[in-house]
Design a protein around this motif. Structure first.
Motif, PDB file in Angstrom:
ATOM      1  N   GLY B  50       0.830  -1.205   0.000  1.00  8.29           N
ATOM      2  CA  GLY B  50       0.000   0.000   0.000  1.00  8.29           C
ATOM      3  C   GLY B  50       0.860   1.249   0.000  1.00  8.29           C
ATOM      4  O   GLY B  50       0.612   2.202  -0.758  1.00  8.29           O
ATOM      5  N   HIS B  51       1.906   1.223   0.791  1.00  4.95           N
ATOM      6  CA  HIS B  51       2.789   2.384   0.913  1.00  4.95           C
ATOM      7  C   HIS B  51       3.483   2.682  -0.417  1.00  4.95           C
ATOM      8  O   HIS B  51       3.494   3.814  -0.894  1.00  4.95           O
ATOM      9  N   ASP B  52       4.020   1.615  -1.045  1.00  5.34           N
ATOM     10  CA  ASP B  52       4.770   1.828  -2.286  1.00  5.34           C
ATOM     11  C   ASP B  52       3.869   2.120  -3.473  1.00  5.34           C
ATOM     12  O   ASP B  52       4.305   2.731  -4.450  1.00  5.34           O
ATOM     13  N   LEU B  53       2.642   1.656  -3.379  1.00  3.46           N
ATOM     14  CA  LEU B  53       1.691   2.053  -4.413  1.00  3.46           C
ATOM     15  C   LEU B  53       1.328   3.515  -4.206  1.00  3.46           C
ATOM     16  O   LEU B  53       1.221   4.288  -5.152  1.00  3.46           O
ATOM     17  N   GLY B  54       1.148   3.873  -2.935  1.00  5.98           N
ATOM     18  CA  GLY B  54       0.723   5.229  -2.591  1.00  5.98           C
ATOM     19  C   GLY B  54       1.764   6.274  -2.979  1.00  5.98           C
ATOM     20  O   GLY B  54       1.415   7.316  -3.552  1.00  5.98           O
ATOM     21  N   ASN B  55       3.024   5.979  -2.739  1.00  4.60           N
ATOM     22  CA  ASN B  55       4.028   6.999  -3.057  1.00  4.60           C
ATOM     23  C   ASN B  55       4.542   6.892  -4.500  1.00  4.60           C
ATOM     24  O   ASN B  55       5.454   7.617  -4.894  1.00  4.60           O
ATOM     25  N   GLY B  56       3.955   5.986  -5.254  1.00  6.24           N
ATOM     26  CA  GLY B  56       4.258   5.937  -6.687  1.00  6.24           C
ATOM     27  C   GLY B  56       5.493   5.135  -7.059  1.00  6.24           C
ATOM     28  O   GLY B  56       5.811   5.003  -8.244  1.00  6.24           O
ATOM     29  N   VAL B  57       6.176   4.558  -6.066  1.00  8.16           N
ATOM     30  CA  VAL B  57       7.404   3.812  -6.374  1.00  8.16           C
ATOM     31  C   VAL B  57       7.102   2.623  -7.290  1.00  8.16           C
ATOM     32  O   VAL B  57       7.773   2.401  -8.302  1.00  8.16           O
ATOM     33  N   ILE B  58       6.071   1.877  -6.906  1.00  4.76           N
ATOM     34  CA  ILE B  58       5.752   0.691  -7.716  1.00  4.76           C
ATOM     35  C   ILE B  58       5.274   1.087  -9.111  1.00  4.76           C
ATOM     36  O   ILE B  58       5.687   0.495 -10.115  1.00  4.76           O
ATOM     37  N   TRP B  59       4.433   2.122  -9.186  1.00  3.80           N
ATOM     38  CA  TRP B  59       3.935   2.548 -10.499  1.00  3.80           C
ATOM     39  C   TRP B  59       5.081   2.948 -11.415  1.00  3.80           C
ATOM     40  O   TRP B  59       5.138   2.545 -12.567  1.00  3.80           O
ATOM     41  N   ARG B  60       6.002   3.746 -10.865  1.00  4.31           N
ATOM     42  CA  ARG B  60       7.107   4.252 -11.667  1.00  4.31           C
ATOM     43  C   ARG B  60       7.952   3.096 -12.224  1.00  4.31           C
ATOM     44  O   ARG B  60       8.284   3.043 -13.392  1.00  4.31           O
ATOM     45  N   ASN B  61       8.261   2.173 -11.313  1.00  8.98           N
ATOM     46  CA  ASN B  61       9.101   1.048 -11.729  1.00  8.98           C
ATOM     47  C   ASN B  61       8.369   0.103 -12.674  1.00  8.98           C
ATOM     48  O   ASN B  61       8.971  -0.453 -13.592  1.00  8.98           O
ATOM     49  N   THR B  62       7.076  -0.062 -12.418  1.00  8.51           N
ATOM     50  CA  THR B  62       6.283  -0.902 -13.327  1.00  8.51           C
ATOM     51  C   THR B  62       6.292  -0.298 -14.723  1.00  8.51           C
ATOM     52  O   THR B  62       6.485  -1.001 -15.718  1.00  8.51           O
ATOM     53  N   GLU B  63       6.120   1.007 -14.764  1.00  9.37           N
ATOM     54  CA  GLU B  63       6.082   1.670 -16.057  1.00  9.37           C
ATOM     55  C   GLU B  63       7.382   1.435 -16.829  1.00  9.37           C
ATOM     56  O   GLU B  63       7.355   1.065 -18.003  1.00  9.37           O
ATOM     57  N   SER B  64       8.523   1.614 -16.161  1.00 11.92           N
ATOM     58  CA  SER B  64       9.787   1.408 -16.895  1.00 11.92           C
ATOM     59  C   SER B  64       9.917  -0.027 -17.363  1.00 11.92           C
ATOM     60  O   SER B  64      10.395  -0.288 -18.470  1.00 11.92           O
ATOM     61  N   SER B  65       9.505  -0.964 -16.498  1.00 12.94           N
ATOM     62  CA  SER B  65       9.604  -2.370 -16.911  1.00 12.94           C
ATOM     63  C   SER B  65       8.720  -2.644 -18.120  1.00 12.94           C
ATOM     64  O   SER B  65       9.141  -3.306 -19.074  1.00 12.94           O
ATOM     65  N   ILE B  66       7.486  -2.128 -18.082  1.00 17.02           N
ATOM     66  CA  ILE B  66       6.547  -2.402 -19.178  1.00 17.02           C
ATOM     67  C   ILE B  66       7.054  -1.776 -20.485  1.00 17.02           C
ATOM     68  O   ILE B  66       6.958  -2.401 -21.549  1.00 17.02           O
ATOM     69  N   VAL B  67       7.611  -0.578 -20.384  1.00 21.71           N
ATOM     70  CA  VAL B  67       8.123   0.062 -21.603  1.00 21.71           C
ATOM     71  C   VAL B  67       9.234  -0.798 -22.219  1.00 21.71           C
ATOM     72  O   VAL B  67       9.234  -1.082 -23.411  1.00 21.71           O
ATOM     73  N   ARG B  68      10.154  -1.244 -21.365  1.00 22.92           N
ATOM     74  CA  ARG B  68      11.221  -2.127 -21.844  1.00 22.92           C
ATOM     75  C   ARG B  68      10.658  -3.393 -22.476  1.00 22.92           C
ATOM     76  O   ARG B  68      11.090  -3.837 -23.532  1.00 22.92           O
ATOM     77  N   LEU B  69       9.678  -3.932 -21.773  1.00 16.67           N
ATOM     78  CA  LEU B  69       9.108  -5.181 -22.250  1.00 16.67           C
ATOM     79  C   LEU B  69       8.467  -4.992 -23.622  1.00 16.67           C
ATOM     80  O   LEU B  69       8.647  -5.805 -24.523  1.00 16.67           O
ATOM     81  N   LEU B  70       7.709  -3.899 -23.764  1.00 15.33           N
ATOM     82  CA  LEU B  70       7.013  -3.676 -25.036  1.00 15.33           C
ATOM     83  C   LEU B  70       8.025  -3.531 -26.171  1.00 15.33           C
ATOM     84  O   LEU B  70       7.820  -4.104 -27.245  1.00 15.33           O
ATOM     85  N   ILE B  71       9.103  -2.795 -25.907  1.00 13.61           N
ATOM     86  CA  ILE B  71      10.116  -2.635 -26.958  1.00 13.61           C
ATOM     87  C   ILE B  71      10.720  -4.001 -27.309  1.00 13.61           C
ATOM     88  O   ILE B  71      10.741  -4.420 -28.472  1.00 13.61           O
ATOM     89  N   GLY B  72      11.164  -4.719 -26.271  1.00 12.71           N
ATOM     90  CA  GLY B  72      11.823  -6.006 -26.507  1.00 12.71           C
ATOM     91  C   GLY B  72      10.883  -7.008 -27.167  1.00 12.71           C
ATOM     92  O   GLY B  72      11.252  -7.694 -28.123  1.00 12.71           O
ATOM     93  N   PHE B  73       9.661  -7.064 -26.669  1.00 10.15           N
ATOM     94  CA  PHE B  73       8.700  -8.041 -27.181  1.00 10.15           C
ATOM     95  C   PHE B  73       8.334  -7.726 -28.634  1.00 10.15           C
ATOM     96  O   PHE B  73       8.241  -8.629 -29.470  1.00 10.15           O
ATOM     97  N   THR B  74       8.156  -6.448 -28.930  1.00  3.05           N
ATOM     98  CA  THR B  74       7.840  -6.060 -30.314  1.00  3.05           C
ATOM     99  C   THR B  74       8.950  -6.507 -31.261  1.00  3.05           C
ATOM    100  O   THR B  74       8.689  -7.090 -32.311  1.00  3.05           O
ATOM    101  N   VAL B  75      10.189  -6.237 -30.851  1.00  7.90           N
ATOM    102  CA  VAL B  75      11.306  -6.639 -31.701  1.00  7.90           C
ATOM    103  C   VAL B  75      11.320  -8.151 -31.863  1.00  7.90           C
ATOM    104  O   VAL B  75      11.484  -8.677 -32.969  1.00  7.90           O
ATOM    105  N   SER B  76      11.106  -8.888 -30.766  1.00  8.83           N
ATOM    106  CA  SER B  76      11.232 -10.340 -30.896  1.00  8.83           C
ATOM    107  C   SER B  76      10.058 -10.934 -31.663  1.00  8.83           C
ATOM    108  O   SER B  76      10.223 -11.925 -32.364  1.00  8.83           O
TER     109      SER B  76
END
Lengths: 279, 262
Positions: B50-76
């Motif tokens: 709850g705390h890390d969702l609340g302060n945006g830490v998880i969202w921020r990190n999730t976003e970077s992971s998803i962006v990486r994933l989308l780039i990598g997955f699209t290429v593959s």
């Protein structure tokens, strides 16, 4: 017997065959078996089919009747001999010869109407005409209500009707059928036979219909070609002079069936004897 | 109403299993077998989440992971599709490079990371490289197999209608191959997601869920470690079930390939 050189010149339409829609001359086809041996599917087969004629090819299994049909469809080639349409050698498949397979072979990602429309599109029918023609042919096989259904939602008989509509919608000159009703139950099979007869009487297409069912052949055909035990050759070419539209219960038909049946059993017995002998 | 009920029927065994695991976890926590620093209670993890969702830490990190994933997955997906189609087109290509790709699949993609770090440094590219090399073989193999498994009868039917060459492929073979192809993408996605997490974890990238996991571990923030693990599972399952599952379901039910459960 004509000299071999004359046969090679099949590119020039043969005046002697001018009246034949389809001609199969001295055709032989050999397959390699899985064990490396050679299996002769058919040998020295010759026959002609006249325009508008309904010809059934009947024979024991393995006699090469499907092979012959595939050659007429252009999906297979003879090792020897010629397969001609209008006197010209058949080089490959084409929309002038529609094929009904044992399985309906409908495209599962399209609706029933979509399947018919697809075939029309491939033949080059303009979009403006396609819808009407699709619905016309679906009505002919009594599938109007199922135009938007997916193939898997239909019964086996209905799927085969859809396949018939798709085949005929392109207005081919020839319809080739490879045991299209063999997988259906007896009642559905009879209904579809009657329907095919009706559609054929309406359209007057040239039909070559392969079957191992004597009653089916006798009911549908103008002529039945009986093939021998493999390697298959034609051992009897019998005209069926029973008036149309025919009724399955016609006693005249029953006599024809009995006659063909006796001959077919002889051929089947040869196959059995050979199998037992080689075991 | 019946829809809600059928969803409930699907979901409750899973919820029950989770509840039982949480209960066991709580018991182990209370038994004092592990130090409280290395095994926090379910409640502490819940609060950290709850705390890390609340302060945006998880969202921020999730976003970077998803962006990486989308780039990598699209290429593959792009590379895997082309590769798979080349395998279909040329039996030489299949027997040569195709068999190498089969071998590649037996090498865990993370084993490429040391080499990737030498080539690209501790960088974004190194992680992307691992993601691509991890998921590309699955897509390539599925593309090839899905095209190979198209029933010959459909091709014959297409040919008798006058379709040949590219037209036959475009209108008959490729559409017929779609269910198998989507299955391959789903598998490729799963490989990409795992490779990404492993890559981020080891490189301890400044952003991304894998990096967050490593940093939290180094700071002994065990509740966050477990909370992030849960987030990784949830995202993986969500995409697998909601995105690919729905797509797969739609395609298969349209073609009558679903076995309906009475």
């Amino acid at each position: 017997m004509r000299p071999a050189t004359a046969r090679r010149m099949a590119l020039v339409p043969d005046p002697a065959l001018a009246s034949a829609k389809l001609a199969v001359r001295d055709v032989a086809r050999v397959y390699r078996s899985a064990r490396g041996g050679k299996v002769s599917a058919c040998a020295d087969v010759s026959f002609e089919v006249h325009p508008g004629e309904f010809v059934c090819i009947l024979g024991p299994s393995g006699c090469g009747k499907s092979t012959l049909l595939n050659m007429l469809a252009g999906l297979d080639r003879p090792d020897r001999g010629d397969v001609l349409i209008d006197g010209h050698p058949i080089a490959g498949p084409g929309p002038d010869r529609a094929v009904l397979f044992q399985e309906p072979a409908l495209f599962p990602w399209m609706s029933v109407a979509g399947n018919v429309d697809f075939a029309l599109k491939f033949v080059g029918v303009p979009k403006s005409e396609r819808r009407d023609r699709t619905m016309h042919w679906l009505a002919k096989v009594q599938l109007s209500r199922f135009a938007e259904a997916q193939p898997h939602e239909l019964s086996g008989g209905m799927r085969q009707r859809a396949a018939l509509a798709r085949a005929l919608a392109c207005e081919p000159e020839v319809l080739l059928a490879d045991e299209p009703f063999a997988a259906l139950d007896a009642q559905t099979r009879e209904i579809l036979q009657a329907e095919l007869q009706r559609v054929w009487l309406d359209t007057g297409k040239t039909v070559v219909f392969v079957t191992h069912n004597v009653r089916e052949a006798a009911f549908l055909a103008d002529r039945v070609l009986l093939m021998s035990a493999p390697p298959g050759t034609i051992v009897e070419d019998r005209a069926i002079d029973v008036e149309r539209p025919r009724n399955v219960d016609d006693p005249a038909l029953a006599r024809v069936v009995a006659g063909i049946h006796a001959h077919l059993i002889e051929e089947v017995n040869k196959v059995v004897a050979r199998e037992i002998g080689s075991a | 109403m019946s829809r809600v009920r059928s969803v409930l029927r699907e979901v409750w065994p899973r919820l029950a299993a989770i509840a039982i695991l949480v209960a066991i976890w709580q018991l182990v926590y209370q038994s004092g077998f592990f130090d409280k620093v290395v095994l926090p209670s379910p409640l502490q993890v819940w609060r950290a989440l709850g705390h890390d969702l609340g302060n945006g830490v998880i969202w921020r990190n999730t976003e970077s992971s998803i962006v990486r994933l989308l780039i990598g997955f699209t290429v593959s997906v792009a590379a895997g599709t082309v590769f798979g189609l080349l395998e279909v087109a040329s039996s030489f290509f299949e027997r040569s490079f195709g068999s190498l790709v089969v071998g590649l699949q037996s090498l865990p993609s993370i084993a490429w990371l040391p080499l990737a770090v030498l080539w690209f440094g501790l960088s974004e590219q190194a992680v992307l490289f691992v993601v691509i090399i991890g998921s590309f073989p699955a897509v390539a193999l599925a593309t090839m197999n899905s095209v190979r498994q198209v029933p010959p009868l459909l091709q014959r039917a297409g040919r008798t209608m006058g379709a040949s060459g590219w037209r036959l492929y475009r209108h008959v073979v490729l559409p017929a191959a779609i269910p198998g192809y989507v299955g391959g993408m789903q598998q490729g996605w799963a490989f990409a997601w795992r490779s990404l997490m492993a890559g981020e974890l080891i490189i301890a990238s400044a952003n991304g869920l894998g990096g967050l996991l490593t940093r939290s571990q180094q700071n002994l923030e065990t509740p966050t470690v477990i909370a992030v693990m849960a987030v990784i599972v949830i995202i993986g399952m969500f995409v697998d079930l909601a995105v690919f599952g729905t797509l797969d379901n739609r395609i298969r039910s349209r073609r009558g390939l679903l076995v309906h459960q009475g």
